[in-house]
Design a protein around this motif. Structure first.
Motif, PDB file in Angstrom:
ATOM      1  N   HIS A 131       0.811  -1.218   0.000  1.00  0.00           N
ATOM      2  CA  HIS A 131       0.000   0.000   0.000  1.00  0.00           C
ATOM      3  C   HIS A 131       0.849   1.275   0.000  1.00  0.00           C
ATOM      4  CE1 HIS A 131      -3.750  -2.191   0.370  1.00  0.00           C
ATOM      5  NE2 HIS A 131      -3.198  -2.921   1.323  1.00  0.00           N
ATOM      6  N   ASN A 139       3.422   1.535  -5.136  1.00  0.00           N
ATOM      7  CA  ASN A 139       2.613   0.420  -5.641  1.00  0.00           C
ATOM      8  C   ASN A 139       1.149   0.819  -5.813  1.00  0.00           C
ATOM      9  OD1 ASN A 139       4.605  -1.625  -5.863  1.00  0.00           O
ATOM     10  ND2 ASN A 139       4.562  -1.925  -3.644  1.00  0.00           N
ATOM     11  N   ARG A 140       0.689   1.700  -4.944  1.00  0.00           N
ATOM     12  CA  ARG A 140      -0.719   2.082  -4.959  1.00  0.00           C
ATOM     13  C   ARG A 140      -1.123   2.704  -6.289  1.00  0.00           C
ATOM     14  NH1 ARG A 140      -4.252  -0.095  -2.032  1.00  0.00           N
ATOM     15  NH2 ARG A 140      -5.445  -0.142  -3.952  1.00  0.00           N
ATOM     16  N   GLN A 141      -0.205   3.442  -6.931  1.00  0.00           N
ATOM     17  CA  GLN A 141      -0.569   4.131  -8.180  1.00  0.00           C
ATOM     18  C   GLN A 141      -0.968   3.139  -9.272  1.00  0.00           C
ATOM     19  OE1 GLN A 141       2.677   6.236 -10.090  1.00  0.00           O
ATOM     20  NE2 GLN A 141       4.210   4.826  -9.247  1.00  0.00           N
ATOM     21  N   ASP A 171      -4.476   1.494  -8.173  1.00  0.00           N
ATOM     22  CA  ASP A 171      -5.543   2.465  -8.424  1.00  0.00           C
ATOM     23  C   ASP A 171      -5.841   2.586  -9.921  1.00  0.00           C
ATOM     24  OD1 ASP A 171      -5.678   2.925  -5.724  1.00  0.00           O
ATOM     25  OD2 ASP A 171      -4.557   4.812  -5.773  1.00  0.00           O
ATOM     26  N   ARG A 204      -5.282  -6.592  -7.745  1.00  0.00           N
ATOM     27  CA  ARG A 204      -4.192  -7.128  -6.911  1.00  0.00           C
ATOM     28  C   ARG A 204      -3.564  -8.354  -7.583  1.00  0.00           C
ATOM     29  NH1 ARG A 204      -2.724  -8.131  -1.454  1.00  0.00           N
ATOM     30  NH2 ARG A 204      -0.808  -9.373  -1.609  1.00  0.00           N
TER      31      ARG A 204
END
Length: 294
Positions: free
Chosen positions: A217, A221-223, A226, A239
Motif C-alpha cells: 500500500h 505500488n498504490r498508483q 488504483d 491485486r
C-alpha cells in the motif's frame, strides 16, 4: 562559477526527490524468461549481430524455472462473458505509412492510429495534439510497443486514452510489452488477434528499486493498483494482475500469448473473423519490426 554550481546542484536535487520508474523491454538485459521458446536475436540498426563470447570467472546464476512463473499459477477474478464489439476495425493496414506522426503515434486514417514506439515524458503532449488535429480517432492499434521510459507519463496517457473513448486492438503482428500493457488496458474495449504477443515484468525506479522493495500500500505500488481499478478491474483482480506482472524481476520478462492475456483483460472469447492465409510467424524476439516511414 558559483551560479553554474548552484544550477547543477538544483537539478541534482530534483532528480533525487522524484525518481521516475520505467518499464520497457528496450532497456532490459537478457536472459529473458519465456512462456514459449523464442529465439533471441541481437540486432543493430535493423541487422542481426553475431553473439560475442563472454568469459566470466563468476558462476552464472541458476535460471528460474518456467513452472514458477507460468500464467496458469494465477486465477483472475471472474468476469462476465465477453462479446467482441462490432465497431473494432480488424482489417489489415500498412503500418509503415500514415497521415501524420505524433511521437510514437502514427495516424493511419481518420479514425485509426497505431502505437509504434516507447512512451516517455513528452507523450501526453503528443497525444493531446493528435486528438486535437484528428478528433475522429476511435481506435488505437498496438503494433510495436516496447514499453515506457516514464511510468507516470505512461499512466497519464492511459487515462487520456480512456477519456477519449478509444478502443485498443492488438493485431496478429502486434507486440505489447512492459509498460505498454497498461495502455492496452486503457481501451474502453480491448481486442486481441490470434498471434499477438505480450510481455510483463516488474517496474524499476531510478535507484534500482522494484515493486517488491515497497509495501503493497505504499504510494509507489498504490498508483498501479488504483490505475487498474480505474480501468475496470475489481479490487481482487487488480491485486492479482499486479502480483502477476511483478512475478518476474525487471531484468527478465514473462511472455504471454493472446489467450493468456485475454484471461486478464476480460476477453475469454474472440470474435470469429474471415480466415486469412499468412506465413507462419517465427518465435517472438526482442528485435523490432520495421515501422519507419518509407
Amino acid at each position: 562559477m558559483f551560479r553554474i554550481a548552484a544550477i547543477l546542484l538544483s537539478a541534482l536535487g530534483t532528480l533525487i526527490a522524484a525518481p521516475v520508474a520505467a518499464q520497457s523491454l528496450t532497456l532490459v538485459s537478457l536472459p529473458v524468461v519465456y512462456v514459449a521458446s523464442p529465439v533471441v536475436q541481437q540486432t543493430h540498426q535493423g541487422r542481426a549481430v553475431a553473439p560475442t563470447a563472454v568469459v566470466s570467472s563468476k558462476a552464472q546464476p541458476e535460471r528460474q524455472s518456467l513452472a514458477a512463473v507460468r500464467p496458469q499459477t494465477y486465477t483472475p477474478a471472474a468476469l462476465p462473458v465477453w462479446k467482441a464489439p462490432a465497431f473494432i476495425d480488424r482489417r489489415f493496414r500498412d503500418y509503415n505509412r500514415g497521415l501524420a506522426q505524433y511521437g510514437p503515434f502514427r495516424v493511419i486514417d481518420a479514425r485509426r492510429v497505431a502505437l509504434v514506439g516507447e512512451t516517455d515524458a513528452t507523450t501526453p503532449g503528443y497525444f493531446r495534439a493528435m486528438m486535437r488535429d484528428f478528433p475522429g480517432i476511435e481506435q488505437l492499434d498496438m503494433v510495436e510497443c516496447p514499453g515506457t521510459r516514464d511510468d507516470r507519463a505512461n499512466l497519464k496517457v492511459g487515462r487520456m486514452i480512456r477519456a477519449a473513448g478509444l478502443v485498443t486492438h492488438v493485431p496478429a503482428i502486434g507486440s505489447v510489452r512492459s509498460g505498454a500493457v497498461e495502455l492496452f488496458l486503457a481501451g474502453v474495449d480491448r481486442d486481441i488477434a490470434h498471434g499477438a504477443e505480450f510481455a510483463v515484468h516488474s517496474w524499476m525506479d531510478a535507484y534500482g528499486r522494484e515493486a517488491d522493495d515497497f509495501a503493497l500500500h505504499a504510494p509507489e505500488n498504490r498508483q498501479y493498483l488504483d490505475y487498474y481499478r480505474e480501468m475496470g478491474m475489481s479490487t481482487d483482480q487488480a491485486r492479482a494482475f499486479y502480483d502477476f506482472t511483478n512475478s518476474v524481476p525487471h531484468a527478465r520478462a514473462l511472455w504471454l500469448g493472446a489467450s493468456d492475456m485475454r484471461r486478464w483483460s476480460g476477453r475469454p472469447q474472440q470474435a470469429k473473423t474471415p480466415a486469412r492465409s499468412k506465413a507462419a510467424r517465427p518465435a517472438p524476439t526482442l528485435a523490432y519490426a520495421d515501422v519507419t516511414f518509407s
